[in-house]
Structure formats: C-alpha cells, structure tokens
Write a protein that holds these residues in place. Structure first.
Motif, short mmCIF file in Angstrom:
data_model
loop_
_atom_site.label_atom_id
_atom_site.label_comp_id
_atom_site.label_asym_id
_atom_site.label_seq_id
_atom_site.Cartn_x
_atom_site.Cartn_y
_atom_site.Cartn_z
N SER A 229 0.84 -1.19 0.00
CA SER A 229 0.00 0.00 0.00
C SER A 229 0.88 1.25 0.00
CB SER A 229 -0.92 0.00 1.23
OG SER A 229 -1.71 1.17 1.26
N CYS A 230 0.64 2.14 -0.96
CA CYS A 230 1.45 3.35 -1.14
C CYS A 230 0.55 4.58 -1.27
CB CYS A 230 2.33 3.25 -2.39
SG CYS A 230 3.51 1.91 -2.32
N SER A 231 1.14 5.74 -1.03
CA SER A 231 0.43 6.99 -1.23
C SER A 231 1.38 8.01 -1.85
CB SER A 231 -0.13 7.52 0.10
OG SER A 231 0.94 7.84 0.99
N ILE A 232 0.81 9.06 -2.42
CA ILE A 232 1.60 10.15 -3.00
C ILE A 232 1.88 11.16 -1.89
CG2 ILE A 232 1.69 11.93 -4.78
CD1 ILE A 232 -0.39 10.30 -6.33
N ARG A 233 3.15 11.43 -1.68
CA ARG A 233 3.55 12.29 -0.56
C ARG A 233 2.90 13.66 -0.68
NH1 ARG A 233 9.83 12.93 0.64
NH2 ARG A 233 9.50 10.81 1.43
N GLY A 234 2.27 14.10 0.42
CA GLY A 234 1.66 15.41 0.48
C GLY A 234 0.34 15.52 -0.23
N ARG A 235 -0.12 14.44 -0.88
CA ARG A 235 -1.39 14.48 -1.63
C ARG A 235 -2.49 13.68 -0.95
NH1 ARG A 235 -0.40 18.49 -5.48
NH2 ARG A 235 1.71 18.20 -6.33
N GLY A 236 -2.12 12.60 -0.28
CA GLY A 236 -3.10 11.81 0.45
C GLY A 236 -3.75 10.70 -0.34
N TYR A 237 -3.53 10.65 -1.66
CA TYR A 237 -4.14 9.61 -2.48
C TYR A 237 -3.28 8.34 -2.41
CZ TYR A 237 -6.44 13.77 -4.24
OH TYR A 237 -7.13 14.95 -4.33
N PHE A 238 -3.93 7.20 -2.37
CA PHE A 238 -3.17 5.97 -2.21
C PHE A 238 -3.63 4.90 -3.20
CE2 PHE A 238 -6.86 5.62 0.50
CZ PHE A 238 -7.26 4.31 0.36
N GLY A 239 -2.73 3.94 -3.43
CA GLY A 239 -2.98 2.78 -4.28
C GLY A 239 -2.08 1.66 -3.81
N TYR A 240 -1.77 0.72 -4.70
CA TYR A 240 -0.88 -0.37 -4.32
C TYR A 240 0.24 -0.51 -5.34
CZ TYR A 240 -3.36 -3.30 -7.74
OH TYR A 240 -3.90 -3.80 -8.88
N LEU A 241 1.41 -0.87 -4.85
CA LEU A 241 2.62 -0.98 -5.67
C LEU A 241 2.72 -2.38 -6.25
CD1 LEU A 241 5.24 0.65 -6.43
CD2 LEU A 241 6.35 -0.57 -4.56
N GLN A 242 3.01 -2.44 -7.56
CA GLN A 242 3.13 -3.74 -8.23
C GLN A 242 4.27 -3.69 -9.23
OE1 GLN A 242 -0.49 -5.18 -10.01
NE2 GLN A 242 0.35 -7.21 -10.39
#
Length: 299
Positions: free
Chosen positions: A175-188
């Motif tokens: 699980s990852c997010s964009i720094r300072g943006r708050g949006y997240f997804g998953y790394l593959q």
C-alpha cells in the motif's frame, strides 16, 4: 625428525651466515650514531607504511558494520524528516500535541538490522534471503527496508534466516500513497525493469504531478507511513479507464542491496488479534442469522 636434522646439516653454513649478518647489523646500528639515525628514520617510514596498510585493511573489514549502522540511521532520519514535513505543513492546531502523537506512534516500531545473503533480479518471483530469523525476532509479514527505501515483506522465517518477498516479485502488493497528496494505491512490479514499478488504482480525481514522491501509506500493519518508495516519472490511464496508473522510479537499488532492516511493529500482534476477533464475530453473526432463517422457513 631425521629429515629436519638432514636439512640443518645440509644448510648449516647458510644459517650461520644469516645469524652473523643479523648480529653484525644490530651491532652496526646500535653502536654507531649515523647508521642508527638512518635506521631509525627508515624504520619509522616502514612502520608508518605498515600501520597505514593495517588501517586500510581494518577499515575495509569494518565497512560491513558501518554500512549496517548507516542503513539504520538513514531509515530513522527519513522517518523523522517525513514527520517534521507533515508538522510543518500543518497551519492550524497545536503542533506540540501533534508532534507528541507522531513520536509516540514511531516508538511502536523497532528495527532489526540484517544482511542480504542471497538475491535475484531476473525472475518474476524474485526472493531475498537475509541472515536474521525467529531467534532475532524476525517473523512472517514484517516489513523490510533499507537506507534508500522499501525492500519487501518477510515471506518465510526459520530460526536464523528469513525469506523476503521483495518489491521485485509479481505477487508483491504494498500500500502506497503520494507524498503530500493523500491519495493511495498499491505498488506492483511486472517482471521487467528492476528499477521500475507501478502504483495502481490512484483515483481519477487525484491531483499530483510527475516528480512527486511515492511512499508507504501506513494503512497496513507492515510498514509505517512515509517509508520512501520512489518518484513518479510517468502517468497512464488504467486498463478500465477508471483510475490512474503511475510509473515509479524505485529509490532502492536491488542490484546493490547488502544491508537491510526488518521493521518490527510492536502493536501488530494486538491489531491482528483484534482483527481476527472481529472476523470471528462476523462469521458467528452470519451463521446465527442463517440458522434463524432456516428455522423460520421450517416453521
């Protein structure tokens, strides 16, 4: 013993010559001031060179320990920088309370230093072996990082070794997010370039740009938030067009991975027990509901 005596008898004149030469040199440099000063200067130069070589060798063999300490230090500093950045970005509220909360959160994580003893890059199911296991507190589902960022998750653990499923494994999901943006997804990772991975399922309404940093989201019990993953270098639409797909340049150099640290979340056992209790409660509720419905139908 006979061979030794024969050797001494055969070369006794050479041994006598060497002994006499050494004795004469000692007498020469000890009882003559000029020759003594020359010897003293030369001996210092030779000793200095020997000490220099010894220092170089000692430094070389101590690099392993230094790298291990730098890995841990870099990880701690990265976490502190991220937390301070969040505090600086806050414009309202009592930042002293927020800081205390952040530091209290960080204290639940401890690091176990380890060394990579085997690694691969050219397979779709790459695995990494590290030299720490259950005896040192390394267990399954613990996060693994290095001084540059995320490495992977502990997949199996024995007494003194552990297998890590790295980011460079097609079955890895972090699980990852964009720094300072708050949006997240998953790394593959898709099994091609070991320096490139993709973040899937970023929502369409997200605002970000190329060059933004991707970090762990903290939405799992494996990694704390803010562990560096990489930098966004390209943005694509997902296959169904409902989300974004981010191409990320990984900060971890998996081809030169030597020292890592296993992240031990002290609160993971409590959260796991709570989650299992919640699931058991839901299953029990569903079973009771199904039983009641069957009884009503029979009546």
């Amino acid at each position: 013993m006979r061979n030794l005596l024969e050797f001494l008898a055969k070369y006794n004149h050479w041994m006598l010559f060497v002994v006499l030469e050494v004795l004469s040199l000692v007498l020469l440099f000890r009882f003559n001031s000029y020759q003594g000063s020359v010897w003293f200067t030369s001996a210092n130069a030779v000793a200095g060179q020997v000490y220099e070589w010894n220092s170089a060798v000692s430094s070389f063999f101590s690099m392993s320990k230094v790298n291990e300490e730098l890995t841990l230090r870099n990880f701690y500093l990265e976490r502190q920088v991220n937390q301070l950045s969040r505090l600086y970005a806050e414009q309202t509220g009592d930042t002293t309370v927020t800081r205390r909360n952040e530091l209290a959160y960080l204290r639940q994580f401890s690091l176990i230093p380890a060394k990579v003893v085997s690694n691969s890059l050219d397979r779709p199911d790459n695995l990494i072996t590290i030299n720490k296991g259950q005896a040192e507190g390394v267990n399954v589902d613990m996060g693994v990082a290095c001084g540059n960022g995320v490495v992977g998750v502990v997949f199996m653990s024995s007494a003194h070794y552990a297998i890590v499923m790295p980011v460079l494994n097609t079955r890895s999901r972090i699980s990852c997010s964009i720094r300072g943006r708050g949006y997240f997804g998953y790394l593959q990772w898709y099994g091609t370039d070991p320096s490139i991975a993709y973040v899937e399922d970023i929502p369409r309404h997200a605002h970000f740009k190329r060059g933004d940093w991707v970090e762990t989201s903290g939405y799992s019990s494996i990694f704390p938030p803010g562990v560096l993953v990489g930098k966004i270098i390209q943005v694509y639409n997902s296959r169904d067009g409902l989300s974004y797909r981010l191409k990320v340049q990984l900060t971890t150099d998996f081809g030169n991975l030597r020292d890592v640290c296993v992240i031990n979340d002290k609160g993971i056992a409590e959260r796991t027990r709570l989650m299992e209790a919640a699931r058991d409660s839901l299953r029990q509720t569903e079973a009771n509901g199904a039983g009641a419905k069957t009884s009503q139908e029979q009546n």
